[in-house]
Design a protein around this motif. Structure first.
Motif, mmCIF file in Angstrom:
data_model
loop_
_atom_site.group_PDB
_atom_site.id
_atom_site.type_symbol
_atom_site.label_atom_id
_atom_site.label_comp_id
_atom_site.label_asym_id
_atom_site.label_seq_id
_atom_site.Cartn_x
_atom_site.Cartn_y
_atom_site.Cartn_z
ATOM 1 N N GLU A 282 -23.849 -37.024 -11.714
ATOM 2 C CA GLU A 282 -22.618 -36.269 -11.967
ATOM 3 C C GLU A 282 -22.048 -36.605 -13.342
ATOM 4 O O GLU A 282 -21.551 -35.720 -14.055
ATOM 5 C CB GLU A 282 -21.603 -36.585 -10.871
ATOM 6 N N THR B 196 -12.648 -31.511 -12.721
ATOM 7 C CA THR B 196 -13.045 -31.411 -11.305
ATOM 8 C C THR B 196 -13.317 -29.985 -10.859
ATOM 9 O O THR B 196 -13.786 -29.783 -9.743
ATOM 10 C CB THR B 196 -11.939 -31.992 -10.408
ATOM 11 N N ILE C 190 -16.919 -29.553 -9.727
ATOM 12 C CA ILE C 190 -17.596 -30.688 -9.121
ATOM 13 C C ILE C 190 -18.184 -30.350 -7.749
ATOM 14 O O ILE C 190 -19.234 -30.865 -7.361
ATOM 15 C CB ILE C 190 -16.640 -31.892 -9.053
ATOM 16 N N GLU D 127 -21.803 -26.455 -6.835
ATOM 17 C CA GLU D 127 -22.832 -26.557 -5.811
ATOM 18 C C GLU D 127 -22.827 -25.340 -4.894
ATOM 19 O O GLU D 127 -23.886 -24.817 -4.530
ATOM 20 C CB GLU D 127 -22.608 -27.829 -4.975
ATOM 21 N N LYS E 69 -19.595 -38.390 -6.244
ATOM 22 C CA LYS E 69 -18.864 -37.554 -7.192
ATOM 23 C C LYS E 69 -17.508 -38.173 -7.534
ATOM 24 O O LYS E 69 -17.040 -38.109 -8.689
ATOM 25 C CB LYS E 69 -18.691 -36.147 -6.619
ATOM 26 N N SER F 9 -17.946 -40.977 -9.977
ATOM 27 C CA SER F 9 -18.120 -40.472 -11.347
ATOM 28 C C SER F 9 -16.777 -40.152 -11.982
ATOM 29 O O SER F 9 -16.577 -40.391 -13.187
ATOM 30 C CB SER F 9 -19.016 -39.233 -11.336
ATOM 31 N N ILE G 77 -11.172 -32.638 -6.367
ATOM 32 C CA ILE G 77 -12.446 -32.490 -5.643
ATOM 33 C C ILE G 77 -12.254 -31.632 -4.402
ATOM 34 O O ILE G 77 -13.065 -30.745 -4.100
ATOM 35 C CB ILE G 77 -13.001 -33.879 -5.280
#
Length: 763
Positions: free
Chosen positions: A11, A81, A84, A88, A111, A114, A164
């Protein structure tokens, strides 16, 4: 753990292979430059009064560069963020994660780690500015700044956890960024919402993150706020894991809501339990412990035992002081008592709102021909208050007697059936609320018998109740003056020696500038009082030696004929400015710094004292005139444009003369304390407010009465001076700092980012 670290590394590589991370760091450097570098020239002026570490970095009312950056930190996280998780889901790689042997919790933790690393880089940038401050501020307060940086890191980490979670709610990165912006903005400003409503105030304040960071940045590390940030971070990470897990499970809406509710319940429970006062641990990281009450205050609370203290604020809605303690200010009001809650959790705060006319209203109503009811209605509209929530005068009178408090905000402290008032102070006092000295004095009055100072009223003496230039109300009996003796723990009373006996067990009897000789009966009462060991202060004036000296006969002290005059270019020759003598430091060690600096007490029209060194008392001079610039002038003289000169023919005497003496002896196993002054003006209303020269009249007067109370009052709330009170910064050294921060650091970050991005593109 190995998988979590691998995910975190991956990440981070994705993060720094994008220009956003580098751009935001450069923007942060520029923003800090604009706050920090322009203030450096002002620091070289040498007008620093201490606590420079706090002033430069953490005090928002001063420079406070770290405090001010808090307002903008939430702008940095959403852009980091936003992709993040949404990255995906939009690319479909989230399905591979679902089917992989890696747990979703490991993915989220990786994540998040990171993001913690990126937050550390932000802290590293802030640390560069801190290191510059540490370089030019000797005795830099490192623990304080380390706690401040920890606070910023915790705040950034909580922001990251929220970012996140928001990123997991959408497949669009732009939507995730905007949503995170909105959510963090809400968390930043929600603490200002509904502060005038009891059922909303605590909820919105508990959700406000910056307010907790401000407390930590001030140097007060505490478990409540640290746990709060852990709870916020943990809750939103748990929300994220739950969101992703529920996407591949078939659960009803009720079951999904129940899981979220359980996480929320656990988090709020932990936050609530950790915020209970007995559960909070504290560490004051500041060098002088400015966030902690002094040892004296701690000892007072310890002596009060386990019995509760009830503090009731009586707030008049028609007075301007209402706005300092309106319902919207309740949280700030409570926070002022937190240093005391640390050592005595069972201090119970109450607020009583009432309405009453303010001083001067009666004459105003007569001039305007306005009825009282009309006045009440008009004031309610002006102050924007609902009278339905306020008591009237008769209703509040059933609870407390507020007569004499000028209808201002006042606090009543109640402990074991005893009560006392703790007052607030109007302009020109720069601080509205009582400080630790006044609060400590009020608390101490509840557990000890307050010392009583009694002013004699015979012989047309100075009054403790009048505001005339030569009277003593400001020092003795002014409820709106912070330094007034009644606000520093003393009881004040008066007595006529001609008609009444001197009260027993008083701290001191004050005889100030008697202008008529005492009768034999009054003298007999005074001599008996002295013989029995009573404390006494006698302050006379030149020209009245024949009145004062008979009172001093038994003390071995006499007031010499004449007046001490002092040569001066700017002031009248009868304005004497004697210096502290070593005896003043023996009387009160707090005067040591003033003695070492050679500060003065102003005495307009002062005489000289003589004393018998082998008399019944041990005698020490408190104030001494300057032999080089002053002399004792005999006879009458005229103060006009012609300068006075020493006239030896008429008996003028040159030399240094005592103008105030301290006398002590042992009587009945107690030290008797007496002060004799050859001037009665030095603690008058005018001299305490003199602003055309630097004097220490107030400090000297307070020291005298502290001595009379055997150091019980005023309460000592002094702290050691800060050591970070100077800078080594010069104008020549500012230029290299500007080059470093304006050019080298942002340039280096730009080049590093460019090199990394170009190498990545080539691959």
């Amino acid at each position: 753990m190995k998988k979590i670290i691998q995910i975190a590394r991956l990440e981070l590589s994705l993060l720094f292979y994008s220009p956003i991370a580098w751009l935001l760091m450069i923007v942060l450097v520029v923003q800090m430059n604009l706050s920090f570098l322009p203030v450096l020239p002002g620091l070289t002026q040498g007008q620093n009064l201490g606590f420079l570490t706090s002033k430069v970095f953490t005090n928002p009312e001063e420079l406070g560069v770290l405090s001010r950056i808090l307002e903008h930190l939430y702008l940095y996280i959403p852009l980091i963020t936003m992709g993040i998780i949404s990255r995906e889901t939009s690319s479909g790689s989230i399905k591979l994660l679902y089917s992989s042997p890696v747990k979703l919790s490991q993915v989220i933790y990786g994540k998040f780690i990171s993001m913690l690393v990126y937050n550390l880089l932000i802290i590293g940038i802030l640390t560069l500015f801190v290191l510059v401050g540490a370089w030019f501020i000797p005795h830099f307060d490192y623990p304080h700044i380390l706690v401040a940086l920890l606070a910023i890191f915790l705040l950034l980490s909580a922001y990251a956890a929220i970012g996140i979670f928001v990123s997991s709610l959408t497949t669009y990165q732009a939507v995730a960024a905007i949503s995170t912006f909105v959510m963090l903005a809400v968390m930043n400003y929600i603490g200002k919402v509904g502060q005038d409503l009891d059922f909303i105030r605590d909820l919105t304040h508990s959700l406000s993150m910056p307010s907790r960071t401000e407390r930590l940045i001030a140097g007060l590390l505490n478990t409540r706020d640290v746990i709060y940030y852990f709870v916020i971070s943990g809750m939103f990470l748990a929300f994220t894991i739950t969101k992703l897990e529920l996407e591949r499970l078939s659960k009803s809406t009720l079951q999904q809501a129940g899981r979220y509710a359980l996480i929320l319940l656990i988090g709020l429970t932990i936050a609530y339990v950790s915020s209970r006062q007995p559960m909070i641990g504290y560490y004051d990281a500041t060098s002088t412990k400015v966030n902690t009450i002094t040892k004296t205050g701690q000892e007072i609370l310890k002596n009060m035992g386990d019995e509760p203290i009830e503090v009731t604020e009586y707030i008049n809605g028609f007075d301007q002081s209402y706005f300092n303690s309106s319902p919207a200010e309740r949280i700030a009001d409570i926070s002022r008592w937190e240093p005391y809650f640390r050592f005595k959790p069972n201090i119970n705060l109450k607020w009583v709102y009432y309405y009453d006319s303010i001083p001067g209203t009666t004459s105003f109503l007569m001039e305007q021909k306005m009825s009282y009811n009309k006045y009440v209605t008009t004031m309610a509209l002006i102050q924007e208050i609902d009278l339905g929530n306020f008591l009237n005068v008769k209703e509040v009178a059933q609870q407390v007697d507020l007569r004499g408090e000028s209808a201002r905000l006042v606090m009543q402290l109640k402990y074991k059936g005893k009560t006392t008032f703790l007052r607030t102070f109007p302009p020109p006092d720069q601080k509205f609320w009582p400080g630790e000295a006044e609060t400590g004095a009020a608390l101490k009055r509840l557990i000890v018998t307050p010392p009583k100072l009694v002013f004699a009223t015979d012989g047309y003496q100075r009054s403790m109740d009048k505001v005339g230039d030569r009277d003593y109300k400001v020092l003795a009996n002014s409820k709106t003056s912070r330094a007034s003796l009644i606000n520093q723990g003393f009881d004040i009373d008066s007595v006529s020696l001609e008609r009444n006996d001197i009260p027993k067990d008083i701290a001191a009897l004050i005889i100030a500038d008697p202008r008529v000789e005492f009768t034999a009966a009054a003298k007999a009462k005074l001599q008996k009082y002295i013989a029995e060991g009573g404390n006494l202060m006698i302050a006379g004036e030149p020209g009245k030696q024949h009145i004062v000296n008979p009172l001093l006969d038994s003390l071995g002290v006499q007031m010499l004929k004449g007046t001490i005059v002092q040569e001066s270019r700017d002031y009248s020759y009868d304005l004497l400015t004697p210096n502290l003598a070593p005896g003043a430091v023996a009387m009160d060690k707090r005067l040591q710094q003033y003695y070492s600096y050679g500060l003065m007490v102003s005495m307009p029209g002062a005489g000289a004292l003589s004393y018998v060194s082998k008399g019944p008392f041990t005698v020490y001079p408190l104030l001494m005139s300057n032999a080089q610039t002053s002399w004792l002038k005999k006879g009458k003289f005229t103060l006009d444009s012609a300068a006075l000169t020493v006239d030896h023919i008429n008996g003028d005497q040159q030399g240094s003369f005592p103008t105030a003496l301290m006398l002590t002896r042992k009587v009945n196993k107690k030290e008797q304390r007496i002060i004799v002054a050859a001037d009665a003006d030095f603690f008058s209303n005018t001299e305490l407010n003199r602003n055309n020269m630097q004097t220490l009249n107030t400090a000297f007067a307070m020291s005298m009465f502290r001595w009379f109370s055997y150091e019980e009052f005023p309460v000592d709330a002094s702290r050691p001076p800060s050591k970070d009170n100077a800078v080594t910064l010069t104008k020549a050294s500012i230029k290299p700092i500007q080059i470093l921060f304006y050019g080298i650091i942002p340039g280096t970050l730009f080049l590093l980012g460019m090199v990394l991005l170009i190498r990545r593109k080539r691959k």
